[in-house]
Design an enzyme around this catalytic site. Structure first.
Site, PDB file in Angstrom:
ATOM      1  N   CYS A  58      23.843  43.222  53.529  1.00 23.49           N
ATOM      2  CA  CYS A  58      22.507  42.640  54.547  1.00 23.49           C
ATOM      3  C   CYS A  58      22.054  40.849  53.747  1.00 23.49           C
ATOM      4  O   CYS A  58      22.734  40.561  53.018  1.00 23.49           O
ATOM      5  CB  CYS A  58      20.933  43.487  54.128  1.00 23.49           C
ATOM      6  SG  CYS A  58      20.047  43.865  52.139  1.00 23.49           S
ATOM      7  N   LYS A  63       6.021  52.192  48.502  1.00 21.80           N
ATOM      8  CA  LYS A  63       7.595  52.854  49.371  1.00 21.80           C
ATOM      9  C   LYS A  63       8.921  53.093  48.823  1.00 21.80           C
ATOM     10  O   LYS A  63       9.497  54.229  49.086  1.00 21.80           O
ATOM     11  CB  LYS A  63       7.496  51.469  49.722  1.00 21.80           C
ATOM     12  CG  LYS A  63       8.697  51.662  51.262  1.00 21.80           C
ATOM     13  CD  LYS A  63       9.340  50.203  51.399  1.00 21.80           C
ATOM     14  CE  LYS A  63      10.125  48.666  50.333  1.00 21.80           C
ATOM     15  NZ  LYS A  63      11.805  49.339  50.576  1.00 21.80           N
ATOM     16  N   ASN A  64       8.905  52.434  47.749  1.00 18.88           N
ATOM     17  CA  ASN A  64      10.213  53.387  46.891  1.00 18.88           C
ATOM     18  C   ASN A  64      10.750  54.306  46.407  1.00 18.88           C
ATOM     19  O   ASN A  64      11.286  54.742  45.829  1.00 18.88           O
ATOM     20  CB  ASN A  64      11.083  52.141  46.200  1.00 18.88           C
ATOM     21  CG  ASN A  64      11.533  50.403  46.894  1.00 18.88           C
ATOM     22  OD1 ASN A  64      11.484  50.958  47.780  1.00 18.88           O
ATOM     23  ND2 ASN A  64      11.454  49.341  46.350  1.00 18.88           N
ATOM     24  N   ARG A  66       7.835  46.454  57.046  1.00 19.20           N
ATOM     25  CA  ARG A  66       8.531  47.208  55.821  1.00 19.20           C
ATOM     26  C   ARG A  66       7.839  48.011  55.197  1.00 19.20           C
ATOM     27  O   ARG A  66       8.642  48.525  54.775  1.00 19.20           O
ATOM     28  CB  ARG A  66      10.068  46.750  56.085  1.00 19.20           C
ATOM     29  CG  ARG A  66      10.592  46.550  56.958  1.00 19.20           C
ATOM     30  CD  ARG A  66      12.139  46.274  57.623  1.00 19.20           C
ATOM     31  NE  ARG A  66      12.265  47.398  56.118  1.00 19.20           N
ATOM     32  CZ  ARG A  66      13.279  46.999  54.721  1.00 19.20           C
ATOM     33  NH1 ARG A  66      13.911  45.408  54.634  1.00 19.20           N
ATOM     34  NH2 ARG A  66      13.624  47.717  53.871  1.00 19.20           N
ATOM     35  N   ARG A 115      25.304  44.781  48.911  1.00 19.54           N
ATOM     36  CA  ARG A 115      25.055  46.474  49.118  1.00 19.54           C
ATOM     37  C   ARG A 115      26.196  47.744  48.559  1.00 19.54           C
ATOM     38  O   ARG A 115      25.508  48.516  49.891  1.00 19.54           O
ATOM     39  CB  ARG A 115      24.065  46.372  49.881  1.00 19.54           C
ATOM     40  CG  ARG A 115      22.743  45.018  49.182  1.00 19.54           C
ATOM     41  CD  ARG A 115      21.122  45.522  50.101  1.00 19.54           C
ATOM     42  NE  ARG A 115      20.773  46.405  49.516  1.00 19.54           N
ATOM     43  CZ  ARG A 115      19.219  46.913  49.188  1.00 19.54           C
ATOM     44  NH1 ARG A 115      18.713  45.796  50.236  1.00 19.54           N
ATOM     45  NH2 ARG A 115      18.231  47.158  48.730  1.00 19.54           N
ATOM     46  N   ASP A 170      12.853  42.565  42.822  1.00 15.72           N
ATOM     47  CA  ASP A 170      11.837  43.041  43.811  1.00 15.72           C
ATOM     48  C   ASP A 170      10.378  42.056  43.921  1.00 15.72           C
ATOM     49  O   ASP A 170      10.027  41.706  44.621  1.00 15.72           O
ATOM     50  CB  ASP A 170      10.928  44.629  44.593  1.00 15.72           C
ATOM     51  CG  ASP A 170      12.191  45.183  45.605  1.00 15.72           C
ATOM     52  OD1 ASP A 170      13.333  44.740  45.409  1.00 15.72           O
ATOM     53  OD2 ASP A 170      11.928  46.391  45.350  1.00 15.72           O
TER      54      ASP A 170
END
Ligand code: UD1
Length: 427
Positions: free
Chosen positions: A116, A22-23, A397, A121, A305
């Site tokens: 968030c 994803k990243n 997600r 962030r 992560d």
């Protein structure tokens, strides 16, 4: 709304292919805005964040088509420079579109992403890098208005190797006039995949021996064919599940090099890890050992992560593990749910002390962000009894059908409709 129901305690066995990252996919999709051509992106995972990036591309005037895991993006006719709030809010990393939209159209209007669940962030490093390249940026009532008649190469020094700021600066610099030196750039494999993609499109970017990024500005970029790298965090999540539930699993499409720091942690915990060229085999039996200290760091350190999933695994290890989160100030939201399952975790600011208990018990828990959700799946797979996980949209997600992946490995795990309350969105 949906929930995931896991009946834990069954060892995982078999082999599974790791999804595309994803990243890596998201900044590559943002980079498509720069191209005057058609691009084919293979191994692009089907995730809600990727769908959000495609919606932004369409809004900007691109056409995007998906066939399986291949996306075709035609960005010859980019016509718009505004990204509406609702699309920005879909996904926090949409800020990476700022650099490419500005470079392509000379303007960009979008709302600043808010904080968030995992921390504030901020985007100050993104903005100062773009300003160094000649952008004028006004921020009013949360809306960023950016202009640049001509972006010009510059020497940019990042005080912290921010992944997002590195990607934004790179996207703005590749078509700028002149050369850019990005000192202190992030070294994550996903940044290198973006560099590879851009070079395939005609850009001239290279890492210097010090690890900085040197960009020779090129006026025009064309489309290309590119395969997104495998998702090292998805691989790490399966490894943590094997550690928690026991078993023996072969991960395909899992090159070991990007996971070196994590592999060290799994070995210290007592897992057997056999790296192949593009595979990883992980096996675990009996109770794991605590790992004295794990500290999340920029790559090549242990990834933030992966912190939540590894914490879930170590909740039942023998002894006490200290986990220090140095990247985000507030990334321990999974702790409350893990405690509900019987974990013994003490929090002191950015450090968690995990005192291993003999076993976790299934419970009804809720995912409040993407990686916290993955950690609850890991905990549920290792726990005694049934775990019901709500807030599944957070997991979706970043993980493509997480339940199907673990089912292939013999887990008792199902997804079903749910009418219960959900948590607000984050990460
Ligand atoms: C970070 C992770 C990335 C992960 C992603 C999603 C690192 C270095 N980055 O990337 O691996 O995939 O989250 O979880 O591990 N910061 C500023 N100003 C800025 C930008 C960042 O102060 O303009 C600070 C942040 O507050 C944070 C740190 O830098 O403390 C990490 O930020 P950054 O790497 O930019 O975050 P992401 O790009 O989201």
């Amino acid at each position: 709304m949906e929930k995931i129901i896991v009946c834990g305690g069954k060892p995982l066995r078999g082999s599974v292919r790791v999804q595309g990252a994803k990243n890596a996919a998201l900044p590559i999709l943002a980079a498509c805005v720069l191209l005057s051509g058609v691009t084919t992106i293979e191994n692009c995972p089907d995730l809600s964040d990727v769908r959000a990036a495609c919606a932004i591309l369409r809004r900007l005037g691109c056409t995007v088509e998906r066939s399986g895991h291949t996306l075709t993006v035609d960005s010859r006719f980019v016509s718009c420079y505004t990204i509406p709030n609702e699309l920005m809010r879909e996904m926090r990393s949409s800020i990476v579109f700022l650099g490419s939209v500005l470079a392509r159209t000379g303007k960009a209007v979008l709302c600043a992403p808010g904080g968030c669940a995992i921390g504030r962030r901020p985007i100050d490093l993104h903005l100062s890098a773009l300003r160094a390249l000649g952008a004028e940026i006004d921020e009013q009532n949360g809306v960023l208005c950016c202009r640049a008649r001509q972006l010009c190469g510059a020497v940019i020094s990042l005080p912290f190797p921010s992944v997002g700021a590195t990607e934004n600066a790179l996207l703005a610099a590749v078509t700028a006039r002149g050369n850019t030196l990005l000192c202190g750039a992030a070294r994550e494999p996903e940044v290198d995949d973006l560099v590879l993609f851009l070079n395939r499109c005609g850009a001239a970017v290279r890492r210097t021996p010090r690890g900085d990024l040197f960009v020779r500005g090129t006026p025009w970029l064309h489309g290309c064919r590119h395969r997104v790298i495998p998702d090292r965090i998805a691989a790490l999540t399966v490894m943590a599940a094997v550690g928690a539930a026991g078993g023996d699993v072969l991960l395909q499409d899992a090159p070991p090099a990007p996971l070196e720091a994590a592999i060290g942690v799994f070995r210290r915990a007592g897992c057997s890890v056999e790296p192949g060229e593009h595979t990883l085999r992980i096996a675990a039996a009996g109770r794991l050992r605590a790992v004295p200290c794990i500290r999340t760091l920029p790559h090549p350190g242990f990834p933030t992560d992966g912190q939540a999933a590894v914490m879930a695994m170590l909740c039942t290890a023998q002894g006490t593990t200290k986990i220090e989160e140095t990247i985000f100030e507030n990334r321990f939201h999974h702790v409350a749910a893990l405690r509900q399952m019987g974990a013994c975790i003490r929090l002191h600011g950015r450090t968690a002390e995990v005192e291993g208990v003999p076993f976790l018990r299934g419970a009804a828990v809720s995912a409040c962000d993407l990686r916290a959700g993955a950690s609850l799946v890991v905990a549920g797979l290792g726990a005694r009894g049934v775990t019901v996980i709500r807030g599944v949209r957070h997991i979706d997600r970043g993980y493509e059908k997480i339940e199907a992946c673990f089912k292939t490995l013999g887990a008792q795990i199902e997804r079903s409709a749910d009418s219960g309350p959900e948590q607000p969105k984050s990460e």
